[in-house]
Motif scaffolding. Structure first.
Motif, short mmCIF file in Angstrom:
data_model
loop_
_atom_site.label_atom_id
_atom_site.label_comp_id
_atom_site.label_asym_id
_atom_site.label_seq_id
_atom_site.Cartn_x
_atom_site.Cartn_y
_atom_site.Cartn_z
N ALA A 48 6.94 -5.34 1.65
CA ALA A 48 6.79 -4.18 2.54
C ALA A 48 5.34 -4.07 3.02
CB ALA A 48 7.22 -2.91 1.82
N LYS A 100 14.30 0.92 -0.69
CA LYS A 100 13.01 1.58 -0.91
C LYS A 100 12.18 1.64 0.38
CE LYS A 100 9.51 1.41 -4.50
NZ LYS A 100 8.88 0.52 -5.50
N HIS A 101 12.16 0.54 1.15
CA HIS A 101 11.27 0.47 2.31
C HIS A 101 12.02 0.17 3.60
CE1 HIS A 101 7.87 0.26 -0.46
NE2 HIS A 101 8.53 -0.69 -1.10
N ASP A 106 7.99 -4.20 -2.91
CA ASP A 106 6.76 -3.52 -2.49
C ASP A 106 5.77 -4.48 -1.83
OD1 ASP A 106 7.85 -1.29 -3.69
OD2 ASP A 106 6.61 -1.42 -5.50
#
Ligand SMILES: *Cc1c(COP(=O)(O)O)cnc(C)c1O
Length: 354
Positions: A210, A50-51, A207
């Protein structure tokens, strides 16, 4: 002949790279310019996470991981003894205690059985808090993440993948940079994906991590860099390096094929004379190094030298043997496999334009 021929690569990519660099010179956003965002998106997509958070080098990427996981004095962080210094350095720099682990004799990577034994010893001694494992994808081969992930879960440890050498590797189609809670890589020029200076990146699906990484890498910023909500560092990837990496990443899949072909040719030619690198079923190496084992290493290296073929030793000194870690008081007897590797490995030239 060169050990890693960066100029052959540059000649091949010159027009594209020059154009990208010129674009940065024209727009002038040297720090955190648009190429940095573009690269982070493309790297995250390539790795399958995702990141992606870029930073100044692979060591900072690991150090930032220590900061995000709040690794501190009294903590134990496990890492292989047979690795590059940075892997262990960041643990000690955070004030924690590095607990070195012996190697698997065939893959050269951290040995899961020895790791579990050492985790149990730390728990039994009761002095340190076991917090995390840093596994290394040594010479391009991903570590044994299926087993490492089980151990991390069993003992409630965070798992960090040091993919500085492993970028481009895979296990059953899952790419290096996507294992564990956090993965890090380096764009040092000699790495499988290198830039023209220092550079690094962090990968995570988390998240919260990140957001913390993005804050820590710019002075612990809050809403902007003049609003500082925690103590951070300054560790950004230059826009020019991001521009270079965008062109190199586009070429990277083709280069990986060339690296694999070179390794296959080496295997075919040399397997009668040496122990050649072992790649387990389902694994793909990015061939950061092509490393042989020989009982007569010095004599063998001299033979190559006579023919104008450069060789290198990665690594002649394990972490438990390093002067900087003498204070931990380890001996070779505690690390029989890694100590033997340090005395018998040597690497041949490896790059996509070989
Ligand atoms: C190169 C390397 C690093 C450090 O990367 P830099 O960009 O040089 O700071 C960390 N770990 C391993 C295993 C490496 O090979």
């Amino acid at each position: 002949m060169q050990f890693i021929d960066l100029s052959a690569q540059y000649q091949h990519l010159k027009q594209r790279i020059d154009k990208r660099i010129q674009a940065v010179l024209d727009h002038g956003h040297y720090i955190m310019g648009p190429e940095v965002d573009e690269l982070e998106q493309k790297l995250a997509e390539y790795v399958g996470v995702k990141h992606c958070i870029s930073c100044a080098n692979g060591t900072d990427a690991l150090q930032l991981a220590m900061m995000v996981l709040d690794i501190k004095p009294g903590d134990a962080v496990f890492c292989p003894t047979f690795t590059f210094f940075a892997t262990a350095e960041v643990i000690a720099y955070a004030g924690a205690t590095p607990v070195f682990v012996d190697s698997d004799a065939r893959t050269f990577n951290i040995c899961p059985q020895d790791l579990e034994r050492r985790i149990q010893t730390v728990i039994a001694q009761g002095k340190l808090t076991p917090r995390a494992i840093i596994a290394v994808d040594l010479f391009g081969l991903p570590a044994n993440y299926p087993e490492l992930e089980q151990l991390a879960t069993k003992y409630n440890l965070k798992l960090i993948e040091d993919a500085a050498q492993g970028f481009g590797g895979e296990i059953n189609g899952k790419r290096a940079g996507s294992f564990g809670d956090i993965a890090t890589t380096s764009f040092f020029p000699a790495k499988p994906l290198g830039c023209y200076g220092d550079g690094g990146a962090i990968f995570t699906n988390n998240d919260d991590y990140a957001a913390l990484f993005r804050s820590y890498r710019v002075h612990g910023k809050g809403k902007d860099k003049y609003d500082n909500v925690r103590i951070g560092i300054n560790s950004r990837l230059d826009t020019i390096q991001a521009a270079i990496l965008l062109e190199k990443l586009a070429e990277f899949p083709t280069e990986l094929i060339a690296r694999n072909n070179a390794a296959a040719h080496y295997n075919e030619t040399l397997s009668g004379s040496y122990i050649t690198p072992y790649v387990p079923q389902g694994y793909v190496s990015s061939w950061a190094q092509y490393t042989l084992i020989s009982e007569n290493r010095d004599a063998e290296m001299a033979k190559y030298k006579e023919k104008g073929i450069p060789t290198m030793i990665y690594y002649g000194t394990c972490m438990h043997q390093q002067t900087a870690f003498k204070y931990l008081g380890h001996s070779d007897e505690e690390y029989p496999t890694a100590s033997k590797l340090a005395n018998s490995v040597f690497s041949l030239p490896m790059h996509p334009y070989l």
